[in-house]
Design an enzyme around this catalytic site. Structure first.
Site, mmCIF file in Angstrom:
data_model
loop_
_atom_site.group_PDB
_atom_site.id
_atom_site.type_symbol
_atom_site.label_atom_id
_atom_site.label_comp_id
_atom_site.label_asym_id
_atom_site.label_seq_id
_atom_site.Cartn_x
_atom_site.Cartn_y
_atom_site.Cartn_z
ATOM 1 N N ARG A 131 7.726 0.531 6.145
ATOM 2 C CA ARG A 131 6.301 0.900 6.101
ATOM 3 C C ARG A 131 5.461 -0.107 6.880
ATOM 4 N NH1 ARG A 131 5.322 0.421 0.256
ATOM 5 N NH2 ARG A 131 3.159 0.759 0.772
ATOM 6 N N ASP A 142 13.040 -0.485 -2.444
ATOM 7 C CA ASP A 142 11.665 -0.867 -2.108
ATOM 8 C C ASP A 142 11.657 -1.907 -0.995
ATOM 9 O OD1 ASP A 142 8.730 -1.235 -2.460
ATOM 10 O OD2 ASP A 142 9.430 -3.236 -3.000
HETATM 11 N N1 URA Z 1 2.754 -5.121 -2.605
HETATM 12 C C1 URA Z 1 3.929 -4.480 -2.801
HETATM 13 O O1 URA Z 1 4.821 -4.989 -3.468
HETATM 14 N N2 URA Z 1 4.082 -3.268 -2.223
HETATM 15 C C2 URA Z 1 3.131 -2.648 -1.499
HETATM 16 O O2 URA Z 1 3.335 -1.551 -1.039
HETATM 17 C C3 URA Z 1 1.921 -3.349 -1.301
HETATM 18 C C4 URA Z 1 1.751 -4.579 -1.875
#
Ligand code: URA
Length: 435
Positions: A168, A161
């Site tokens: 992203r 992530d």
């Molecule tokens: N907070 C997160 O951790 N991820 C996202 O994609 C958006 C806000």
């Protein structure tokens, strides 16, 4: 399997299988799949979307891309809480000791603030010596001994992530519901709690500007949580104006302490009671929300929630006495009132602008490396719907620098709209999503 084929499949509108999603996440985390291919995939997902199965598979693959905290050796149901973030959101500071004092185990991972929203870790560091950089072992020991611990996110928690979010951020693919939900929930699942209560904010100070989007995100995250066998409840709450009155790290700590002393602002108390009740229900301490509220009211009345905060602060290296003497927390050198320029009613407060005022004063981080001034910020005296007379104080600015104070004051006055028409106050809690 080839990443090229998966990009084409998603581009053409088909759903990816569990196996394909796992291949893609693992390959990207290891560095086998380059950024340019993952960027193309994210854009394909942005336009084509992901269904519920794909979103769950993406979440699980990201959660399992690094360490998964095993809280099995901690007794009882472990409950975590997450807010999508906002201005003046000091909820964890008051809520978690209330819930722990009520007997529900709180094992929480928190982050730092970036941009106009603050982070729980920064706020807690207003207690000199307090640290969330504790080991996993210490974290578990504290939770077992006193029922509460808060830890900073470790580097190896959901590394997929971390990498994907950075990508992203620079490829205009952040604001997709499946990608946001899977990003948030992957970190929550990796952090190991049995139950998760989510506070999804909506309004001008929130990530989700409309209620429709906030509910859609709430539903998506609850579906993921339940699909991963974690009891998950989401509260959708207002962030169209700052929460409570204080905005700024040590000022927010003070407001949280006031709240544990039974003197919190109405909206903030309501939010703590609502989120806390669902944490008690999820943790099996109360059968209904009403039962839970009665328990939480009592732990504030009898002082055990305040004592729990003191215990928690001490267990993580801070000075417990500051909980009983908040006037000893760091204070800015200048405190100045901002006077209302007119008679009338507060029609609107552009919420993120108030967060930016705190940032201008030095209370927030513009980049990850910025040093922050814990003492500065604002305390609002008027909120939406309140009547005001010319010359009344709208807020007190706490600053350490006159030029910054002037810049923040100017910006603050532009964020407030005062008009002659009375304004109906909007409800704080927009709804609850349980499945
Ligand atoms: N907070 C997160 O951790 N991820 C996202 O994609 C958006 C806000």
């Amino acid at each position: 399997m080839r990443m090229y084929d998966l990009i084409m499949k998603k581009r053409n509108g088909s759903a990816l299988s569990d196996e394909e999603i796992r291949f893609m996440v693992q390959g990207y985390t290891k560095g086998d799949i380059p950024d340019y291919q993952m960027s193309a995939m994210m854009m394909a997902v942005y336009f084509r979307g992901m269904d519920a199965d794909e979103t769950l598979a993406l979440t699980m693959a990201m959660a399992e891309s690094g360490d998964m905290l095993d809280l099995g050796e901690i007794r009882g149901v472990k409950v975590d809480k997450h807010s999508t973030g906002g201005v003046g959101d000091k909820t964890s500071l008051a809520l978690t000791p209330m819930v722990a004092a009520a007997g529900v185990t709180v094992a929480k991972m928190s982050g730092r603030g970036l941009g106009h929203t603050g982070g729980t870790i920064d706020k807690l560091e207003s207690f000199p010596g307090f640290s969330t950089a504790i080991s996993e072992q210490q974290f578990k020991e504290n939770v077992n001994r006193i029922g509460i611990a808060i830890m900073g996110q470790t580097a190896d928690l959901a590394p997929a992530d971390k990498k994907l979010y950075a990508l992203r951020d620079v490829t205009a693919t952040v604001d997709n519901m499946s990608l946001i939900a899977s990003s948030i929930m992957s970190k929550k699942l990796a952090a190991g709690a049995d139950a998760i209560v989510l506070d999804v904010k909506t309004g001008s100070g929130a990530f989700m500007k409309t209620e429709e989007d906030a509910f859609a995100l709430a539903r998506e995250m609850v579906r993921i949580g339940n699909g991963a066998d974690r009891k998950t409840i989401a509260v959708v709450s207002d962030m169209d104006q700052p929460l409570g009155c204080a905005v700024g790290n040590a000022l927010e700590v003070r407001e949280a302490i006031d709240t544990l002393n039974g003197n919190g602002p109405e909206d903030f108390v309501e939010l703590c009671m609502t989120l806390g009740s669902y944490m008690l229900v999820a943790g099996g301490k109360a059968a209904t929300k009403d039962d839970a509220e009665a328990i939480l009211t009592e732990v504030v009345r009898n002082g055990s929630a305040l004592d729990k905060l003191a215990e928690f602060v001490e267990a993580q290296g801070g000075d417990r006495e500051l909980v009983y003497h908040p006037e000893r927390l760091t204070q800015a050198s200048i405190a100045q009132e901002i006077e209302s320029p007119a008679d009338g009613y507060i029609q609107k407060i552009v919420c993120d602008e108030i967060g930016i005022c705190s940032l201008i004063l030095g209370g927030g981080r513009e980049t990850k490396e910025s040093e922050i001034d814990l003492s500065v910020g604002l305390v609002l005296h008027k909120k939406v719907g309140d009547a005001v007379r010319k010359g009344d104080s709208l807020a007190t600015i706490h600053a350490n620098d006159q030029a910054r104070l002037e810049a923040a004051r100017e910006r603050f006055l532009r964020a407030y709209t005062i008009g002659a028409e009375p304004v109906k106050k909007k409800p704080l809690i927009k709804g609850i999503v349980m499945k």
